[in-house]
Motif scaffolding. Structure first.
Motif, mmCIF file in Angstrom:
data_model
loop_
_atom_site.group_PDB
_atom_site.id
_atom_site.type_symbol
_atom_site.label_atom_id
_atom_site.label_comp_id
_atom_site.label_asym_id
_atom_site.label_seq_id
_atom_site.Cartn_x
_atom_site.Cartn_y
_atom_site.Cartn_z
ATOM 1 N N THR A 145 6.826 -6.997 -9.350
ATOM 2 C CA THR A 145 7.285 -7.424 -10.804
ATOM 3 C C THR A 145 6.939 -5.939 -11.470
ATOM 4 O OG1 THR A 145 4.783 -7.595 -11.654
ATOM 5 C CG2 THR A 145 6.174 -9.505 -10.497
ATOM 6 N N ALA A 146 7.650 -5.676 -12.545
ATOM 7 C CA ALA A 146 7.746 -4.592 -13.440
ATOM 8 C C ALA A 146 6.075 -4.489 -13.826
ATOM 9 C CB ALA A 146 8.524 -4.644 -14.322
ATOM 10 N N GLU A 147 5.520 -5.403 -14.157
ATOM 11 C CA GLU A 147 4.083 -5.371 -14.392
ATOM 12 C C GLU A 147 3.323 -4.786 -13.593
ATOM 13 O OE1 GLU A 147 6.042 -8.216 -17.127
ATOM 14 O OE2 GLU A 147 5.860 -7.952 -14.912
ATOM 15 N N GLN A 148 3.440 -4.931 -12.251
ATOM 16 C CA GLN A 148 2.791 -4.299 -11.273
ATOM 17 C C GLN A 148 2.792 -2.849 -11.147
ATOM 18 O OE1 GLN A 148 4.469 -7.150 -8.120
ATOM 19 N NE2 GLN A 148 2.281 -7.301 -7.437
ATOM 20 N N ILE A 149 3.708 -2.447 -11.435
ATOM 21 C CA ILE A 149 4.097 -0.795 -11.613
ATOM 22 C C ILE A 149 3.516 -0.154 -12.760
ATOM 23 C CG2 ILE A 149 5.924 0.921 -11.417
ATOM 24 C CD1 ILE A 149 5.612 -0.856 -9.024
ATOM 25 N N ALA A 150 3.575 -1.156 -13.998
ATOM 26 C CA ALA A 150 3.322 -0.423 -15.053
ATOM 27 C C ALA A 150 1.893 -0.415 -15.255
ATOM 28 C CB ALA A 150 3.836 -1.325 -16.469
ATOM 29 N N PRO A 177 -2.071 4.804 -19.632
ATOM 30 C CA PRO A 177 -1.386 4.764 -21.058
ATOM 31 C C PRO A 177 -1.720 6.225 -21.779
ATOM 32 C CG PRO A 177 -3.570 3.439 -20.715
ATOM 33 C CD PRO A 177 -3.209 3.970 -19.228
ATOM 34 N N ASP A 178 -2.638 6.993 -21.500
ATOM 35 C CA ASP A 178 -2.794 8.284 -22.062
ATOM 36 C C ASP A 178 -1.800 9.307 -21.656
ATOM 37 O OD1 ASP A 178 -5.105 7.153 -23.408
ATOM 38 O OD2 ASP A 178 -6.513 8.180 -21.823
ATOM 39 N N GLU A 179 -1.069 8.925 -20.666
ATOM 40 C CA GLU A 179 0.054 9.845 -20.156
ATOM 41 C C GLU A 179 1.417 9.321 -20.478
ATOM 42 O OE1 GLU A 179 0.893 12.596 -16.139
ATOM 43 O OE2 GLU A 179 -0.895 11.152 -16.344
ATOM 44 N N TRP A 180 1.312 8.006 -20.508
ATOM 45 C CA TRP A 180 2.652 7.274 -20.192
ATOM 46 C C TRP A 180 2.856 6.161 -21.412
ATOM 47 C CZ3 TRP A 180 6.459 8.630 -16.572
ATOM 48 C CH2 TRP A 180 5.828 9.442 -15.789
ATOM 49 N N GLU A 181 4.094 6.213 -21.977
ATOM 50 C CA GLU A 181 4.536 5.024 -23.043
ATOM 51 C C GLU A 181 5.600 4.340 -22.116
ATOM 52 O OE1 GLU A 181 6.694 4.402 -27.237
ATOM 53 O OE2 GLU A 181 6.675 6.360 -26.370
ATOM 54 N N VAL A 182 5.212 2.836 -21.986
ATOM 55 C CA VAL A 182 6.032 2.012 -21.380
ATOM 56 C C VAL A 182 7.219 1.442 -22.327
ATOM 57 C CG1 VAL A 182 6.289 -0.174 -20.353
ATOM 58 C CG2 VAL A 182 4.517 1.332 -19.819
ATOM 59 N N ILE A 183 8.316 1.784 -22.158
ATOM 60 C CA ILE A 183 9.475 1.360 -23.010
ATOM 61 C C ILE A 183 9.997 0.259 -22.462
ATOM 62 C CG2 ILE A 183 11.806 2.200 -24.011
ATOM 63 C CD1 ILE A 183 9.496 4.064 -24.443
ATOM 64 N N THR A 184 10.198 0.036 -21.160
ATOM 65 C CA THR A 184 11.000 -1.378 -20.764
ATOM 66 C C THR A 184 9.876 -1.772 -19.699
ATOM 67 O OG1 THR A 184 13.212 -0.508 -21.219
ATOM 68 C CG2 THR A 184 12.825 -2.618 -19.693
ATOM 69 N N CYS A 185 9.769 -3.289 -19.827
ATOM 70 C CA CYS A 185 8.779 -3.537 -18.788
ATOM 71 C C CYS A 185 9.262 -5.063 -18.880
ATOM 72 C CB CYS A 185 7.204 -3.791 -18.931
ATOM 73 S SG CYS A 185 6.325 -4.210 -17.638
ATOM 74 N N PRO A 238 0.958 -1.269 0.004
ATOM 75 C CA PRO A 238 -0.114 -0.051 -0.003
ATOM 76 C C PRO A 238 0.814 1.339 0.092
ATOM 77 C CG PRO A 238 -0.873 -1.435 1.664
ATOM 78 C CD PRO A 238 0.429 -1.975 1.237
ATOM 79 N N GLN A 239 1.737 1.288 0.799
ATOM 80 C CA GLN A 239 2.613 2.410 0.921
ATOM 81 C C GLN A 239 3.502 2.548 -0.423
ATOM 82 O OE1 GLN A 239 6.206 2.204 3.644
ATOM 83 N NE2 GLN A 239 5.309 3.896 4.744
ATOM 84 N N ARG A 240 4.015 1.491 -1.103
ATOM 85 C CA ARG A 240 4.803 1.577 -2.537
ATOM 86 C C ARG A 240 3.854 2.276 -3.337
ATOM 87 N NH1 ARG A 240 5.306 -3.834 -3.760
ATOM 88 N NH2 ARG A 240 3.464 -3.737 -4.948
ATOM 89 N N GLY A 241 2.623 1.840 -3.574
ATOM 90 C CA GLY A 241 1.624 2.253 -4.522
ATOM 91 C C GLY A 241 1.649 3.804 -4.253
ATOM 92 N N SER A 242 1.440 4.388 -3.032
ATOM 93 C CA SER A 242 1.200 6.065 -2.873
ATOM 94 C C SER A 242 2.578 6.586 -3.396
ATOM 95 C CB SER A 242 0.814 6.114 -1.375
ATOM 96 O OG SER A 242 1.063 7.499 -0.963
ATOM 97 N N VAL A 243 3.677 6.207 -2.752
ATOM 98 C CA VAL A 243 5.084 6.736 -3.028
ATOM 99 C C VAL A 243 5.432 6.855 -4.614
ATOM 100 C CG1 VAL A 243 7.536 6.357 -2.822
ATOM 101 C CG2 VAL A 243 5.955 6.185 -0.988
ATOM 102 N N TYR A 244 5.251 5.784 -5.362
ATOM 103 C CA TYR A 244 5.559 5.392 -6.699
ATOM 104 C C TYR A 244 4.301 6.414 -7.370
ATOM 105 C CZ TYR A 244 9.007 1.751 -6.094
ATOM 106 O OH TYR A 244 10.385 1.198 -5.836
ATOM 107 N N SER A 245 3.481 6.461 -6.983
ATOM 108 C CA SER A 245 2.508 7.386 -7.738
ATOM 109 C C SER A 245 3.055 8.870 -7.868
ATOM 110 C CB SER A 245 1.135 7.290 -7.184
ATOM 111 O OG SER A 245 0.256 8.503 -7.869
ATOM 112 N N ARG A 246 3.427 9.169 -6.467
ATOM 113 C CA ARG A 246 4.277 10.585 -6.170
ATOM 114 C C ARG A 246 5.371 10.713 -7.137
ATOM 115 N NH1 ARG A 246 3.584 11.050 0.514
ATOM 116 N NH2 ARG A 246 1.180 11.052 0.287
ATOM 117 N N LEU A 247 5.985 9.643 -7.263
ATOM 118 C CA LEU A 247 7.258 9.564 -7.876
ATOM 119 C C LEU A 247 7.102 9.817 -9.369
ATOM 120 C CD1 LEU A 247 9.777 6.909 -6.381
ATOM 121 C CD2 LEU A 247 9.427 9.613 -5.913
#
Length: 210
Positions: A164-169, A174-182, A120-129
């Motif tokens: 996993t990378a997929e959990q972050i991606a 997708p309207d704001e981000w293009e995933v280059i590496t997963c 839960p904390q990771r989701g919040s922090v990574y969203s802010r990043l």
């Protein structure tokens, strides 16, 4: 276990008389993913003893290097003290990003290497990043893959800490981000008994659309 400021300060203090906690080399996935990016402003999250920040600075980036541990930051600054050009490109910042997020839309590169938090904390922090990446900039997140728990390498077994990378991606619009590496990338290492197991890094690099 709480991976808070006191935990990390104590870990770095314990190694103060016995050498560095980490290798002193930049993380391989950072080098692989950032080597061809145009230098600009970078936020290095969980900078530790500063090897990634130093590598970025030597390659022309202006780096804000953030860590929860003031002990780590002191060691990081000392490591580049004899490189004035490198040191001048780095601002060492003592900050707990779980409590105080970075400014939005600011950095051309935001990199978090092996920053492991409960889910839960990771989701919040990574969203802010992600929000702190400027339009046209890059988000790079690297972590230990959950499959590492099946190897002989020591990893924290707190449920949900590895990802996993997929959990972050999947959390990126997708309207704001293009995933280059997963990807899940294999890497050879050595366990505490000297055996050479293969571990995997979860690697997510995404470009924020302008």
């Amino acid at each position: 276990m709480d991976f808070d400021e006191s935990f990390w300060d104590e870990r770095y203090r314990q190694h103060g008389e016995h050498g560095a906690v980490w290798s002193g080399q930049p993380n391989a996935q950072l080098v692989a993913e950032a080597a061809n990016l145009v230098p600009g402003s970078a936020l290095d999250v969980g900078t530790g003893e500063g090897a990634d920040a130093a590598w970025l600075a030597r390659h022309g980036w202006r780096v804000t290097a953030v860590d929860i541990s003031s002990v780590a930051l002191a060691r990081a600054a000392a490591a580049v003290a004899d490189e004035p050009d490198t040191a001048a490109r780095i601002v060492w910042q003592h900050q707990d990003l779980t409590a105080s997020p970075p400014p939005a839309g600011t950095f051309d590169l935001v990199t978090a290497q092996y920053l492991h938090l409960p889910a839960p904390q990771r989701g919040s922090v990574y969203s802010r990043l992600a929000a702190s990446v400027a339009p046209g900039g890059t988000l790079l997140i690297v972590g230990h893959h959950p499959s590492d728990l099946e190897t002989t390498v020591r990893r924290p077994s707190v449920p949900g800490l590895l990802f996993t990378a997929e959990q972050i991606a999947v959390e990126l619009d997708p309207d704001e981000w293009e995933v280059i590496t997963c990807a899940s990338r294999p890497r050879e290492t050595t366990d505490s008994d000297g055996a050479p197991p293969t571990v995997h890094d979860s690697v997510l690099r995404a470009h924020r659309r302008a």
